[in-house]
Design a protein around this motif. Structure first.
Motif, short mmCIF file in Angstrom:
data_model
loop_
_atom_site.label_atom_id
_atom_site.label_comp_id
_atom_site.label_asym_id
_atom_site.label_seq_id
_atom_site.Cartn_x
_atom_site.Cartn_y
_atom_site.Cartn_z
N GLN A 155 32.40 -12.43 -18.72
CA GLN A 155 33.30 -12.82 -17.53
C GLN A 155 32.33 -13.01 -16.40
OE1 GLN A 155 33.60 -10.32 -19.51
NE2 GLN A 155 35.51 -9.11 -19.52
N MET A 156 31.34 -12.51 -16.26
CA MET A 156 30.69 -12.86 -15.08
C MET A 156 29.55 -14.00 -15.12
SD MET A 156 29.31 -8.99 -13.73
CE MET A 156 30.06 -8.72 -12.23
N ALA A 186 31.78 -6.62 -19.07
CA ALA A 186 31.77 -7.50 -18.00
C ALA A 186 30.81 -8.73 -18.10
CB ALA A 186 31.32 -6.89 -16.74
N LYS A 210 18.66 -7.37 -8.76
CA LYS A 210 18.89 -6.31 -7.88
C LYS A 210 19.97 -5.41 -8.17
CE LYS A 210 20.91 -6.00 -3.31
NZ LYS A 210 22.15 -6.48 -3.07
N ASN A 211 19.75 -4.29 -8.51
CA ASN A 211 20.91 -3.51 -8.91
C ASN A 211 21.75 -2.96 -7.72
OD1 ASN A 211 20.69 -3.49 -11.65
ND2 ASN A 211 19.69 -1.63 -11.87
N HIS A 212 23.04 -3.25 -7.72
CA HIS A 212 24.04 -3.10 -6.73
C HIS A 212 24.44 -1.53 -6.81
CE1 HIS A 212 24.55 -7.56 -5.83
NE2 HIS A 212 23.88 -7.43 -6.81
N ASP A 261 30.63 -21.39 -13.74
CA ASP A 261 32.17 -22.04 -13.40
C ASP A 261 32.35 -22.47 -14.96
OD1 ASP A 261 33.53 -21.96 -11.08
OD2 ASP A 261 32.22 -23.01 -9.85
N LEU A 320 25.77 -7.90 -13.89
CA LEU A 320 25.72 -8.96 -12.99
C LEU A 320 24.08 -9.85 -13.08
CD1 LEU A 320 26.72 -11.15 -10.84
CD2 LEU A 320 25.92 -9.35 -9.14
N SER A 338 26.28 -0.29 -3.23
CA SER A 338 25.75 -0.65 -1.85
C SER A 338 26.17 -2.04 -1.44
CB SER A 338 24.03 -0.97 -2.32
OG SER A 338 23.78 -1.78 -3.36
N ALA A 341 31.46 -11.43 -9.88
CA ALA A 341 30.34 -12.45 -9.92
C ALA A 341 30.42 -13.55 -8.73
CB ALA A 341 30.52 -13.06 -11.20
N LYS A 342 31.77 -13.97 -8.61
CA LYS A 342 31.96 -15.02 -7.58
C LYS A 342 31.48 -14.51 -6.35
CE LYS A 342 33.55 -18.78 -9.29
NZ LYS A 342 32.87 -19.91 -9.33
N LYS A 379 22.93 -13.26 -14.78
CA LYS A 379 22.03 -14.29 -13.88
C LYS A 379 21.13 -14.65 -14.70
CE LYS A 379 23.29 -12.86 -9.22
NZ LYS A 379 23.01 -12.11 -7.75
N ALA A 413 30.38 -16.57 -17.12
CA ALA A 413 31.61 -17.63 -16.97
C ALA A 413 31.68 -17.95 -15.49
CB ALA A 413 32.86 -17.27 -17.50
N ALA A 414 31.81 -17.02 -14.58
CA ALA A 414 32.05 -17.19 -13.32
C ALA A 414 31.03 -17.86 -12.70
CB ALA A 414 32.28 -15.94 -12.40
N LEU A 415 29.69 -17.52 -12.92
CA LEU A 415 28.18 -17.99 -12.28
C LEU A 415 28.04 -19.53 -12.57
CD1 LEU A 415 25.77 -15.07 -12.94
CD2 LEU A 415 27.14 -15.66 -10.83
N PRO A 455 35.71 -8.78 -13.34
CA PRO A 455 33.98 -9.17 -13.27
C PRO A 455 34.04 -10.65 -12.97
CG PRO A 455 34.87 -8.15 -15.51
CD PRO A 455 36.07 -8.42 -14.84
N ARG A 456 34.98 -11.22 -13.25
CA ARG A 456 34.86 -12.68 -12.86
C ARG A 456 34.59 -12.74 -11.21
NH1 ARG A 456 35.77 -17.99 -16.11
NH2 ARG A 456 35.57 -19.46 -14.25
N GLU A 514 22.11 -4.18 -14.60
CA GLU A 514 23.72 -4.28 -14.44
C GLU A 514 23.98 -5.54 -15.04
OE1 GLU A 514 24.45 -3.72 -10.25
OE2 GLU A 514 23.60 -1.72 -10.25
#
Ligand SMILES: Cc1cc2nc3c(=O)[nH]c(=O)nc-3n(C[C@H](O)[C@H](O)[C@H](O)COP(=O)(O)OP(=O)(O)OC[C@H]3O[C@@H](n4cnc5c(N)ncnc54)[C@H](O)[C@@H]3O)c2cc1C
Ligand SMILES: Nc1ncnc2c1ncn2[C@@H]1O[C@H](COP(=O)(O)O)[C@@H](O)[C@H]1O
Lengths: 307, 248
Positions: B129-130, B126, B212-214, B136, B95, A137, A102-103, B99, B132-134, A98-99, B93
């Motif tokens: 983890q997401m 998820a 926005k859903n992916h 950094d 992500l 998508s 997100a990147k 955000k 943390a990435a956003l 997931p990391r 989702e």
């Protein structure tokens, strides 16, 4: 374009779960590469997986400890060359994938059990009580694979091996120590047979005196319900279920386990399920192929003697 | 030290979920909703850190329908100080949630985010983890023990094969596993007190985050049903039947 599989390995060889993730990857693209991160040795076994055309190998200590930031730093730039990356949905894959998603500003597609198109997948939700079909998508697909749902590719191939350099990043997470459970028994995930014990066992001593010998007799891995783990009868990583490990062996024997949905989520795809429980109404019997209503204290030794 | 705890309102873990006949999702009508069990564990840990004198404030945040206020109230009754609700009727989702949480973090500036490893509806595992990435930030997922000292958190994690201990510099994201603690039941006086604690409610759309859903969910179906087999009378018969079936 090519698809990358992040190898699950033990430092020496790739695990069977990698062969299964490759099988999922081949359903997406015919051009499958495997990335071996951490140590170099498993690259050889990765190169032998059928259908794999290339193996990338990156040596680094941080990678061998599955530090998420290190995995992110390695894989994210590589994704310029790949349409998708697949991780085994174990602790390491769930930690890192997931990391990376997100990147790259794309979705994570967790725990797929089926590939229905180049960008379409099926995944369980609500502890497997519903199956969700999704279509992405995104330009890049970041996926974790529930490997029990895929067959393992064979080992008759001979892919090329290329060493790549792991980025030399400093990480704000550092490895301190680990306490791994050592065992000569087969590993839970991927085992052909599993014997699991539940709360009924009542103590660690009893668990070791009843479940372990039966598992040894059957050549099986040992599992447990959350209740048994929480009570300290068995180590954490024995937990089977929604939030533990998902297994699908040829034979699953549940001893003194009631069969809560969260437990069933981790074992209901086993080929043959045996339940030993003294309560005839225990929900485990609703999915067991062979149910024995009995006190495990007499039933398990008797069963063992009849094998 | 300030701790932010994101909490999700989900179908109660005891409810047997049903897939809707039109295959558009699961039936949420008249179904008992509760706080995601992993989020409860995160709230409990945050409150304990305050009780130990390690942390000073616990802010809970939920993203969802207006009824998610009840989930926030539950956390306040457990001991959290205040709540933030970002209202949205959409099923977002991980992500998007990450955000939106990042935007909250920009305002709140917590020293640590404690959250569930997994929401038991989507089973994504998820969002932390997401996030943390956003940001950094370092992450320590699946925590079964957390020790904070000198601007660092030492976190023991449940991994395949055993336990791993990591040290992360704060601020960091820590996602919690089942064995970290056993969440308390809120006492009646604390439930009453929680009614007076503030909840800041705003529209998720006001956060300046493009959601926005992916993934397009094309259908939701029932898993294949597994038929119950037979009951055997004795352990000897069990062994015989397994041999007959070629299983052993
Ligand atoms: C968020 C969340 C996640 C969870 N994740 C998981 C998970 O991943 N895995 C998991 O397993 N659980 C999980 N659970 C817990 C789950 O809900 C159940 O509580 C748990 O599975 C029960 O374990 P058990 O069957 O061993 O215990 P119990 O439900 O207490 O069952 C014990 C059984 O033993 C039988 N018994 C007692 N004595 C004897 C005897 N002498 N001989 C034979 N039978 C006997 C009883 O009839 C009973 O059926 C989770 C729960 C939550 C809330
Ligand atoms: N809608 C939401 N509102 C607040 N927190 C959330 C929400 N969705 C997920 N989370 C957080 O992210 C964790 C993991 O969820 P998931 O990644 O969806 O499995 C949960 O335990 C929560 O802490």
């Amino acid at each position: 374009m090519a698809v990358l599989v992040y190898a699950d390995h033990d430092g020496v060889n790739v695990k069977d779960s990698t062969n299964k993730a490759v099988s999922a990857a081949l359903a997406i693209s015919s051009d499958v590469h495997v990335l071996v991160a951490g140590s170099v040795a498993p690259a050889k076994s990765a190169a032998s997986i059928d259908g794999v055309s290339k193996v990338l190998v990156a040596k680094s200590d941080a990678l061998s400890k599955d530090i998420a930031e290190a995995v992110e730093a390695l894989v994210t730039p590589l994704m310029a060359n790949y349409d998708a990356v697949l991780f085994v949905a174990g602790a390491a894959g769930k930690n890192a994938a997931p990391r990376i998603a997100a990147k790259l500003d794309v979705a994570i597609i967790s725990d797929i059990i089926e590939v229905t198109g180049p960008k379409s997948f099926v995944r369980p939700i609500y502890a497997g009580n519903a199956l969700e079909s999704v279509e992405s998508s995104d330009g890049k697909l970041i996926i974790t694979v529930r490997t029990t749902a895929f067959k393992a590719e064979g080992n008759g191939g001979a892919a090329s091996i290329e060493e790549i350099v792991a980025p030399n990043a400093t990480h704000s997470a550092t490895f301190v120590s680990e306490a791994m459970v050592k065992s000569d028994r087969p590993e839970l995930q991927g085992a052909k047979r599993v014997v699991s014990g539940g709360r009924a066992l009542g103590s660690e001593e009893e668990f070791n005196a009843v479940i372990v010998p039966l598992a040894d007799r059957l050549g099986a891995a040992v599992g447990a319900s959350r209740a048994a783990v929480d009570a300290g009868y068995a180590p954490n990583d024995y937990q089977v279920g929604q939030t533990g490990k998902v297994v699908a062996p040829e034979l699953y024997v549940a001893v003194g386990i009631s069969g809560a949905i969260q437990h069933l989520a981790g074992m209901k795809d086993s080929k043959t399920i045996v339940a030993i429980n003294k309560d005839p109404d225990a929900p485990i019997f609703q999915i067991a192929d062979f149910g024995l209503v009995a006190d495990y204290k007499t039933a398990v030794p008797e069963f063992q003697n009849s094998l | 030290m300030k701790i932010l705890v994101p909490v999700k309102r989900v179908i109660d873990y005891n409810v047997k979920v049903r897939v809707k006949a039109d295959q558009t999702g699961v039936d949420l009508a008249n179904v008992k909703m509760s706080m995601n069990p992993f989020c409860e564990i995160a709230v409990e840990e945050a409150v304990r850190l305050v009780e130990k004198g390690v942390a000073t404030e616990v802010v809970v945040v939920s993203i969802g329908v207006t009824q998610a206020q009840e989930t926030i109230r539950t956390a306040l009754a457990m001991g959290a100080d205040r709540g933030i609700l970002l209202t949205s009727d959409q099923d977002l989702e991980p992500l998007n949630i990450a955000k939106l949480l990042k935007a909250v973090i920009a305002e709140e500036k917590p020293d640590m985010v404690l959250m569930g490893k997994q929401a038991i509806d989507g089973d994504n595992n998820a969002t932390g983890q997401m996030l943390a990435a956003l940001l950094d930030w370092p992450q320590a997922t699946f925590a079964s023990e957390i020790n904070i000292d000198g601007g660092k958190a030492k976190v023991t994690r449940e991994v395949d094969g055993g336990l791993q201990t990591l040290e992360v510099a704060l601020p960091a994201i820590v996602t919690v596993d089942l064995r970290l603690n056993e969440p308390r039941f809120a006492s009646l006086p604390n439930i009453m007190k929680a009614k007076k604690k503030p909840i800041d409610i705003k529209d998720a759309a006001s956060m300046g985050v493009e959601v926005k859903n992916h993934l397009n969910v094309t259908k939701v179906t029932e898993p294949p049903k597994r038929e119950a087999g037979i009951k055997v009378e004795s352990a000897a018969e069990l062994a015989a039947k397994l041999k007959e079936a070629g299983v052993i």
